[in-house]
Design an enzyme around this catalytic site. Structure first.
Site: not given
Ligand code: UDP
Ligand code: MN
Length: 348
Positions: A228-229, A297, A206-207, A118-120
């Site tokens: 880290p939290g 997780e 990826v984020d 998706g938007k990621y």
């Molecule tokens: N992800 C994705 N699309 C989405 C939601 C999650 O590709 O709509 C993948 C992406 O690789 C992301 C990972 O799943 O880094 C974990 O989700 P997110 O980073 O939102 O979790 P957070 O780090 O905020 O707990």
């Molecule tokens: Mn993440």
């Protein structure tokens, strides 16, 4: 002969926008029910997969000069070993030149899986560009990008010895499902190709962006990162799954660290077993209409409580941009970017 790999490349159903990337479709093979197996599988049995990962001796090149290690002087502000004697990797606990000189002659390939659904996909450019600067520099790296939007995968210049495959996977309208299905997709892709193509694997969010060296000091049989939290908290405060009905359940008086789900690493074989077990437990829970507090997780944390990691990465390897740097963190190597959840996720 890698018959299965050839089958994959023939499955390119996309007009390839980036001629330097290889495109696969995750489901086309699965659905046609006619997966060819390669010779090494035939000669053993289907249940006994063959992996490239193997233990090697730590050989230091002759005449390599480096600082004398001290028995008395070192980091004293942080703990750098677990109670089961696995290293906790912090800046100042390793010599980057020495570890690189030990690992480089092994001619290793490191797989890196990343999901951009998706938007990621918008996070991919920074992720890949900063990985090219900081992640396993000088090693063979194979990125596996899983996306439902293959045409939006940016074109990034990869250094020599680095390679990227785009694997098309279905999207979803629930982020919980996207996050959790990573285990299944990683497991299946290891089975199908990564076990023959790489020695080690890192599965990353990826984020995020790399900001400083993430190198061979991170290699190990089973590698996890401290979230880290929660590293300053007592274990009863960790957000483990607390309902006994879930297979991810951890009682209040158990637990080592709270590990981040944004990174799993190690030998391809060990990560394969981890993803397989977590996926099975996730599905077992789903059958009982229960979803663990933090999806994969939570299952990862349960798995690592029983199967201790052989190396633990400090929060230097998983920071969050919104979090102010603390004094024990001398270097931020990899950090999650600030994102607007409502804007990037398919559901809230
Ligand atoms: N992800 C994705 N699309 C989405 C939601 C999650 O590709 O709509 C993948 C992406 O690789 C992301 C990972 O799943 O880094 C974990 O989700 P997110 O980073 O939102 O979790 P957070 O780090 O905020 O707990
Ligand atoms: Mn993440």
């Amino acid at each position: 002969m890698l018959i299965a790999a050839q089958t994959c490349s023939m499955n390119v159903a996309l007009a390839t926008p980036h001629p330097r990337y290889v495109y696969f479709n995750f489901f086309s093979e699965r659905l046609n029910g006619d997966i060819l197996i390669n010779e090494d599988q035939k000669s053993t049995s289907l249940s006994r997969l063959v992996f490239r990962s193997r233990v090697r001796n730590m050989v230091s090149p002759e005449k390599l000069l480096y600082k004398q290690p001290s028995v008395l002087v070192g980091r004293t502000d942080v703990v750098s070993v677990t109670p089961w004697l696995a290293p906790i990797v912090w800046e100042g606990t390793f010599d980057p030149v020495l570890v690189d000189n030990i690992y480089k002659p092994m001619n290793l390939t490191v797989a890196t899986t990343v999901f951009a659904i998706g938007k990621y996909v918008r996070f991919l450019q920074d992720f890949l560009e900063t990985a090219e600067k900081h992640f396993m520099v000088g090693f063979h790296v194979r990125y596996y990008v899983f996306t439902d939007r293959p045409h939006d995968v940016p074109s990034v210049n990869l250094s020599q010895g680095r390679h990227l495959s785009v694997i098309q996977v279905p999207g979803s309208n629930r982020w919980q499902e996207i996050s959790a299905r990573r285990m299944e997709i990683i497991q299946t892709t290891i089975e199908r190709q990564i076990r023959r193509e790489a020695d080690y694997i890192f599965c990353l969010d990826v984020d995020s962006k790399f900001h400083a060296r993430w190198g061979s000091e991170s290699l190990g049989r089973l590698v996890a990162v401290i979230h880290p939290g929660y590293y300053e908290q007592t274990r009863d405060r960790f957000p483990y799954e607390r309902r006994p009905a879930s297979t991810a359940y951890i009682p209040m008086d158990e637990g080592d660290y709270y590990y981040g789900g944004a990174m799993i690493g190690g030998f391809v074989e060990d990560v394969y077993t981890l993803t397989k077990v977590c996926r099975t437990r996730f599905e077992e829970d789903a059958g009982n209409s229960i979803e663990a507090a933090w999806q994969e997780e939570s299952h990862l944390n349960r798995y690592l409580l029983d199967n201790k990691p052989s190396k633990v990465l400090s929060p230097e390897y998983l920071w969050q941009d919104f979090k102010a740097k603390t004094k024990e963190v001398k270097v931020i190597r990899f950090s999650g970017v600030i994102k607007n959840y409502a804007d990037v996720r398919p559901n809230v």
